[in-house]
Scaffold this motif. Structure first.
Motif, PDB file in Angstrom:
ATOM      1  N   ASP A  36      54.665  38.758 -14.568  1.00 38.85           N
ATOM      2  CA  ASP A  36      55.016  39.938 -13.773  1.00 38.85           C
ATOM      3  C   ASP A  36      54.633  39.774 -12.302  1.00 38.85           C
ATOM      4  N   ARG A  73      63.795  43.646 -10.560  1.00 35.22           N
ATOM      5  CA  ARG A  73      63.190  44.731 -11.353  1.00 35.22           C
ATOM      6  C   ARG A  73      64.140  45.175 -12.465  1.00 35.22           C
ATOM      7  N   THR A  76      64.245  42.482 -15.285  1.00 37.29           N
ATOM      8  CA  THR A  76      63.021  42.387 -16.085  1.00 37.29           C
ATOM      9  C   THR A  76      62.754  43.648 -16.903  1.00 37.29           C
TER      10      THR A  76
END
Length: 186
Positions: A36, A73, A76
């Motif tokens: 992340d 973003r 994911t």
């Protein structure tokens, strides 16, 4: 309102019958598995890879760093996001400031259960060194580890270097599609 149409190919590889390329990386580079904390680095590599390319006309998010951050973003956070098929290439050679993101690839599993390569890109200063092949090989190994053997991608027909790479690895063209893009007449 006027439109221009861009020719794209949908390509596929069957990992059950096609041998995977070896997991190699060019000297001076490293491939980092998804974490992340690397989201911003992936976005920067994506932006530098696509901002001056024809794909930035087809997909306006590639034209800005903020757009690439939003796209990363979104990818994911998808239900099918596959971390084992998502890799960041970094340059760690003598001219680098610690490390420099220079390539990226993301993998997702689509609703039909196929793997899908998303946004494989290498920044212009780092092309023709084998990074695209290395990123693709790592992504394909990640799909195989997840039990996914059919992997697809889309590529703009004018991106000859990418098409040649995909064919060398074992991808075949399934179909030709056309993407309409609104243009402003001068």
């Amino acid at each position: 309102m006027m439109f221009s149409y861009f020719k794209r190919f949908r390509m596929e590889i069957d990992l059950a019958v096609t041998p995977l390329p070896p997991l190699e990386c060019p000297a001076g580079y490293q491939l980092w598995a998804w974490q992340d904390r690397l989201l911003e680095a992936h976005a920067r590599a994506k932006y530098e890879s696509f901002c001056d390319e024809m794909d930035a006309h087809l997909f306006p998010c590639f034209g800005s760093l903020a757009g690439c951050q939003r796209l990363m973003r979104d990818i994911t956070q998808r239900a099918g996001f596959l971390p084992t098929a998502t890799w960041l290439a970094v340059y760690s050679g003598p001219e680098a400031q610690l490390w420099e993101p220079c390539g990226t690839v993301q993998g997702i599993i689509d609703p039909q259960g196929f793997g899908s390569i998303q946004n494989l890109g290498v920044s212009p200063l780092h092309r023709r060194r084998g990074l695209g092949k290395a990123l693709l090989a790592h992504a394909l190994h990640g799909f195989q580890q997840a039990g996914i053997f059919r992997v697809q991608l889309e590529v703009t027909a004018g991106n000859l270097a990418a098409i040649q790479l995909y064919r060398r690895i074992g991808f075949r063209t399934l179909r030709t599609i056309y993407k309409a893009v609104e243009i402003n007449p001068v």
